[in-house]
Design a protein around this motif. Structure first.
Motif, short mmCIF file in Angstrom:
data_model
loop_
_atom_site.label_atom_id
_atom_site.label_comp_id
_atom_site.label_asym_id
_atom_site.label_seq_id
_atom_site.Cartn_x
_atom_site.Cartn_y
_atom_site.Cartn_z
N LEU A 10 0.80 -1.23 0.00
CA LEU A 10 0.00 0.00 0.00
C LEU A 10 0.83 1.27 0.00
O LEU A 10 0.32 2.34 -0.37
N SER A 11 2.11 1.18 0.39
CA SER A 11 2.83 2.42 0.67
C SER A 11 4.11 2.63 -0.16
O SER A 11 4.79 3.61 0.03
N THR A 12 4.44 1.71 -1.05
CA THR A 12 5.70 1.81 -1.78
C THR A 12 5.43 1.92 -3.27
O THR A 12 4.48 1.34 -3.79
N ASP A 13 6.29 2.66 -3.98
CA ASP A 13 6.10 2.81 -5.42
C ASP A 13 6.30 1.47 -6.12
O ASP A 13 7.06 0.61 -5.68
N LYS A 14 5.60 1.30 -7.23
CA LYS A 14 5.53 0.01 -7.93
C LYS A 14 6.90 -0.47 -8.41
O LYS A 14 7.19 -1.66 -8.39
N GLU A 15 7.75 0.44 -8.85
CA GLU A 15 9.06 0.04 -9.37
C GLU A 15 9.91 -0.58 -8.26
O GLU A 15 10.53 -1.64 -8.45
N LYS A 16 9.91 0.06 -7.11
CA LYS A 16 10.69 -0.47 -5.97
C LYS A 16 10.09 -1.78 -5.50
O LYS A 16 10.81 -2.72 -5.13
N GLN A 17 8.75 -1.86 -5.50
CA GLN A 17 8.09 -3.11 -5.11
C GLN A 17 8.55 -4.27 -5.98
O GLN A 17 8.93 -5.33 -5.50
N GLY A 18 8.53 -4.02 -7.30
CA GLY A 18 8.87 -5.09 -8.24
C GLY A 18 10.27 -5.63 -8.03
O GLY A 18 10.48 -6.85 -8.05
N GLN A 19 11.23 -4.76 -7.82
CA GLN A 19 12.62 -5.18 -7.64
C GLN A 19 12.79 -6.01 -6.37
O GLN A 19 13.41 -7.08 -6.39
N ILE A 20 12.26 -5.51 -5.27
CA ILE A 20 12.45 -6.18 -3.98
C ILE A 20 11.70 -7.51 -3.95
O ILE A 20 12.24 -8.54 -3.54
N ILE A 21 10.43 -7.50 -4.38
CA ILE A 21 9.63 -8.72 -4.34
C ILE A 21 10.19 -9.79 -5.26
O ILE A 21 10.25 -10.98 -4.92
#
Length: 342
Positions: free
Chosen positions: A64-75
């Motif tokens: 809910l709180s993180t930008d999609k690009e950063k989400q994709g890399q970490i996940i």
């Protein structure tokens, strides 16, 4: 309240720990030996991250709180490391499950043994000298040798003080050894299977909040061209064309459990979904893998098996049933459907 950066930090803490654990797994298998230090690191990892509710809360807040690009890399990186761990355990399950943890802990390096042995020698040496002086003192007293009695009394006092100090040193070493044994006793559990179950749960939660996008989406025209002959094939398939003797009856019994477990409804529609509402195809494939592993089907019937269940459960399975994609579920079904009598 945790900030978005804290959510990222917690996940990025988990990521390198998973990498480290995977390296330890590899080293243990290569050497065919599990060291005590490795056992401690792996157990600590499990204890630090085994709270599934906390993990899901972090994932939800992260979503809910993180930008999609950063989400994709970490996940993506986290999913990769967890998957490696699951695959590594599955490929070496016998080794990990049969590790003698008690032997690992009892055979750990014990440097205090050297100090204790040395201190015992010093203490016993002084005790022997003290005993000899006391015997001599007793003899001098009987002989009324005052000079010898005075000298030996001083020697006795000196040796008693020295012996007491050496005893205190020995007691410290014994206490340290006791603490070391108590520390080792905290690592007597084999947690490899628990980490595997935990990793599978992590993957399921990641898939719920961050489902993997399909690589190719067929056009409506191609769907029409494919679906018509497939529908034709599905309507022609009878149970005796794919099932071994009596196995179809076993399936009917299993389906009666799938219904209250919310995988099927009473009309045999596959209703298991992710949190985002999308059908949980992986659960269905996992179930089919369980049937295959328990010899429900005749050999060489993969296309008909897929079509049969697509028609029966009113859902498209598609490429998810390909052999290369379903292989990873061969061990996981034993956890997901552990209460099912296949």
């Amino acid at each position: 309240m945790q900030t978005p950066n804290e959510h990222v930090s917690l996940l990025t803490d988990l990521l390198p720990r998973y990498r480290s654990v995977n390296i330890l797994y590899q080293e243990a298998v290569n050497k065919s030996v599990l060291s005590f230090d490795t056992q401690c690191s792996i157990t600590d990892f499990y204890r630090d991250f085994n709270d599934i509710q906390i993990f899901e809360k972090i994932i939800l807040n992260f979503y809910l709180s993180t930008d999609k690009e950063k989400q994709g890399q970490i996940i993506s990186n986290l999913r990769t490391e967890i998957s490696k761990n699951l695959e590594f355990y599955s490929a070496n399950k016998d080794f990990f499950d049969k590790v003698d943890i008690i032997k690992v802990c009892s055979s750990r390096r014990k440097p205090l043994n050297i100090e204790i042995d040395g201190q015992l020698k010093n203490t016993n040496k002084l005790w022997k000298e003290l005993t000899q002086v006391r015997n001599s003192l007793e003899s001098a007293s009987w002989q009324d040798d005052k000079m010898a009695t005075q000298r030996l009394t001083k020697d006795e006092e000196r040796l008693e003080q020295a012996y007491k100090k050496e005893q205190e040193k020995l007691s410290v070493f014994y206490e340290q050894q006791k603490e070391s044994d108590n520390h080792a006793s905290k690592y007597l559990e084999n947690v490899f299977g628990r980490i595997y179950e935990l990793g599978y749960t992590f993957i399921s939660l990641l898939d719920n909040y961050f489902p993997i996008e399909k690589e190719n989406t067929p056009t409506s025209e191609s769907i029409t061209k494919i679906s018509e002959p497939e529908q034709e094939l599905q309507t022609e398939i009878e149970p005796d064309m794919i099932f071994r003797t009596d196995k179809y009856e076993n399936l009917l019994i299993l389906e009666q459990k799938l219904i209250p477990d919310k995988y099927l409804n009473t009309e045999l529609h596959w209703i298991s979904t992710h949190n985002n509402g999308k059908p949980d195809i992986k659960r269905l494939v996992t179930f089919l893998v369980a049937l295959m592993d328990n010899k429900y089907f005749l050999p060489g019937k993969d296309p008909k098996i897929r079509s049969f269940f697509e028609s029966r459960y009113h859902i498209s399975i598609g490429q998810n049933f390909e052999e290369c994609r379903r292989e990873k579920f061969i061990d996981t079904y034993k956890i997901v459907f552990n209460e099912y009598k296949f």
